[in-house]
Design a protein around this motif. Structure first.
Motif, PDB file in Angstrom:
ATOM      1  N   ARG A   1       0.822  -1.221   0.000  1.00 47.92           N
ATOM      2  CA  ARG A   1       0.000   0.000   0.000  1.00 47.92           C
ATOM      3  C   ARG A   1       0.850   1.264   0.000  1.00 47.92           C
ATOM      4  NH1 ARG A   1      -3.801  -0.754   4.924  1.00 47.92           N
ATOM      5  NH2 ARG A   1      -4.426   1.338   4.310  1.00 47.92           N
TER       6      ARG A   1
ATOM      7  N   ARG B   1      -0.734  10.288  -1.642  1.00 44.83           N
ATOM      8  CA  ARG B   1      -1.564   9.291  -2.312  1.00 44.83           C
ATOM      9  C   ARG B   1      -2.177   8.319  -1.307  1.00 44.83           C
ATOM     10  NH1 ARG B   1      -1.644   4.291  -3.408  1.00 44.83           N
ATOM     11  NH2 ARG B   1       0.427   3.918  -2.577  1.00 44.83           N
TER      12      ARG B   1
ATOM     13  N   GLU C   1      -6.135   7.835  -0.625  1.00 49.60           N
ATOM     14  CA  GLU C   1      -6.743   6.511  -0.769  1.00 49.60           C
ATOM     15  C   GLU C   1      -7.500   6.114   0.499  1.00 49.60           C
ATOM     16  OE1 GLU C   1      -4.829   2.177  -0.727  1.00 49.60           O
ATOM     17  OE2 GLU C   1      -4.256   3.327  -2.502  1.00 49.60           O
TER      18      GLU C   1
ATOM     19  N   ARG D   1     -10.737   8.065   0.654  1.00 51.81           N
ATOM     20  CA  ARG D   1     -11.753   7.550  -0.272  1.00 51.81           C
ATOM     21  C   ARG D   1     -12.418   6.303   0.302  1.00 51.81           C
ATOM     22  NH1 ARG D   1      -8.075   9.011  -4.155  1.00 51.81           N
ATOM     23  NH2 ARG D   1      -7.175   6.926  -4.264  1.00 51.81           N
ATOM     24  N   LYS D   2     -11.619   5.417   0.908  1.00 51.90           N
ATOM     25  CA  LYS D   2     -12.157   4.192   1.491  1.00 51.90           C
ATOM     26  C   LYS D   2     -13.056   4.497   2.691  1.00 51.90           C
ATOM     27  CE  LYS D   2      -8.602   1.003  -0.018  1.00 51.90           C
ATOM     28  NZ  LYS D   2      -7.516   0.098   0.397  1.00 51.90           N
TER      29      LYS D   2
END
Length: 87
Positions: free
Chosen positions: A58, A77, A81, A84-85
Motif C-alpha cells: 500500500r 496518495r 486513498e 476515499r475508502k
C-alpha cells in the motif's frame, strides 16, 4: 527601521504543486522525500505500521544513498486513498 513585509508571518497556505511554506517571513521548502521515521510521523503512524503498509504493497519506498525513503507524493496518495475508502 525595517520596511513592512507583505508576506504573512504565520504559515501560509500551500497552493497545489507549490512546495513553499512561509514562516516568520522565511521561505522553507517541503522535502520531496522523507526517511522512514519522518514519513511515519507525517502519516501519524508508528514505524511498525509504516513497514506493514510497505509489506502490504500500500506504500512504496525506494533507496537514495543507502537510505530508505518515501516520496511526499506517495504519502499524499496513501492518505487520499484512505480517505476515499473511509467515505
Amino acid at each position: 527601521m525595517h520596511a513592512m513585509q507583505s508576506a504573512p508571518t504565520a504559515q501560509a497556505k500551500q497552493d497545489k504543486g507549490s512546495p513553499i511554506i512561509l514562516r516568520d517571513g522565511e521561505v522553507h521548502f517541503t522535502p520531496l522525500v522523507h526517511q522512514v521515521d519522518a514519513a511515519a510521523r507525517r502519516l501519524g503512524v508508528s514505524r511498525r505500521t509504516f513497514y506493514a503498509l510497505v509489506k502490504e504493497g500500500r506504500l512504496h519506498t525506494f533507496r537514495i544513498g543507502g537510505r530508505v525513503v518515501v516520496a511526499e507524493t506517495e504519502l499524499q496518495r496513501v492518505v487520499a486513498e484512505a480517505m476515499r475508502k473511509a467515505a
